[in-house]
Design a protein around this motif. Sequence first.
Motif, PDB file in Angstrom:
ATOM      1  N   GLN A  73       0.816  -1.216   0.000  1.00  0.00           N
ATOM      2  CA  GLN A  73       0.000   0.000   0.000  1.00  0.00           C
ATOM      3  C   GLN A  73       0.847   1.262   0.000  1.00  0.00           C
ATOM      4  OE1 GLN A  73      -2.101   0.793   3.607  1.00  0.00           O
ATOM      5  NE2 GLN A  73      -2.884   2.750   2.857  1.00  0.00           N
TER       6      GLN A  73
ATOM      7  N   LEU B  50       0.035   4.483  -1.763  1.00  0.00           N
ATOM      8  CA  LEU B  50      -1.278   4.295  -2.382  1.00  0.00           C
ATOM      9  C   LEU B  50      -2.370   4.376  -1.321  1.00  0.00           C
ATOM     10  CD1 LEU B  50      -0.367   1.179  -4.546  1.00  0.00           C
ATOM     11  CD2 LEU B  50      -0.494   3.540  -5.366  1.00  0.00           C
TER      12      LEU B  50
ATOM     13  N   THR C 161      -7.326   0.880  -2.789  1.00  0.00           N
ATOM     14  CA  THR C 161      -6.709   0.314  -3.993  1.00  0.00           C
ATOM     15  C   THR C 161      -6.267  -1.116  -3.731  1.00  0.00           C
ATOM     16  OG1 THR C 161      -5.926   2.501  -4.699  1.00  0.00           O
ATOM     17  CG2 THR C 161      -4.834   0.580  -5.668  1.00  0.00           C
TER      18      THR C 161
ATOM     19  N   ARG D 148      -9.333  -3.532  -3.162  1.00  0.00           N
ATOM     20  CA  ARG D 148      -9.978  -3.962  -4.411  1.00  0.00           C
ATOM     21  C   ARG D 148      -9.170  -5.026  -5.132  1.00  0.00           C
ATOM     22  NH1 ARG D 148     -11.349   2.269  -5.878  1.00  0.00           N
ATOM     23  NH2 ARG D 148     -13.407   2.389  -4.870  1.00  0.00           N
ATOM     24  N   LYS D 149      -7.876  -5.069  -4.869  1.00  0.00           N
ATOM     25  CA  LYS D 149      -6.999  -6.040  -5.526  1.00  0.00           C
ATOM     26  C   LYS D 149      -6.640  -7.218  -4.618  1.00  0.00           C
ATOM     27  CE  LYS D 149      -4.627  -2.606  -8.475  1.00  0.00           C
ATOM     28  NZ  LYS D 149      -4.718  -3.270  -9.789  1.00  0.00           N
TER      29      LYS D 149
END
Length: 201
Positions: A50, A53, A57, A60-61
């Motif tokens: 992370q 970020l 994000t 979701r991945k």
Amino acid sequence: MASLVHTDGLHRCPWCGTDPLYMAYHDEEWGVPERDSRALFEKLLLDGFQAGLAWITILRKRDNFRRAFDGFDPEVIARYDEAKKDALMADAGIVRNRAKIEGAVLSARAYLDLRDKGVDFSTLMWESVGGETFVRRPRTLSEIPAETPESKALSKRLKAAGFRFVGPTIVYAAMQACGLVDDHIADCHRAQPSSKRRGRA
């Protein structure tokens, strides 16, 4: 910022916004004590990915990460060769960062090295807060620190063991997520009265 009131009438920590996936993560996972070593290892690695970020994000991945990284099994990750790393760099379903991928492999090897020395990863993590959740009740997000003396000490210990991407801010995010620290805002519906020890972790 104090809590947000959502359409379901519940107050939540404002960082989760109104994204259903983020709200579910806030309600069901964030701050819930996790004592399984593999699960703690997964969260620490994901927090490393992370860096730079937004957590949403990574969230979701996350399923793609679990597939690509073999369920975050340290024994498997520790054996990743250059071909596997290249394959990960070509996988659009994850965060493609060579340094972070290399770091995950080194961290897996450090995890196994600790285990071989008789050090349980969950025990190591929880020792940083004396074995039980530190509960605080900040009123706003601005009262929640990015790092603490405890996260700095744990970061130093992890780095010395060979882990990568485990700076004190990343470590503190993992401590919050895994319930080593309970930082739910005071009027959040997840901030239930508790007998847990209060502190500054």
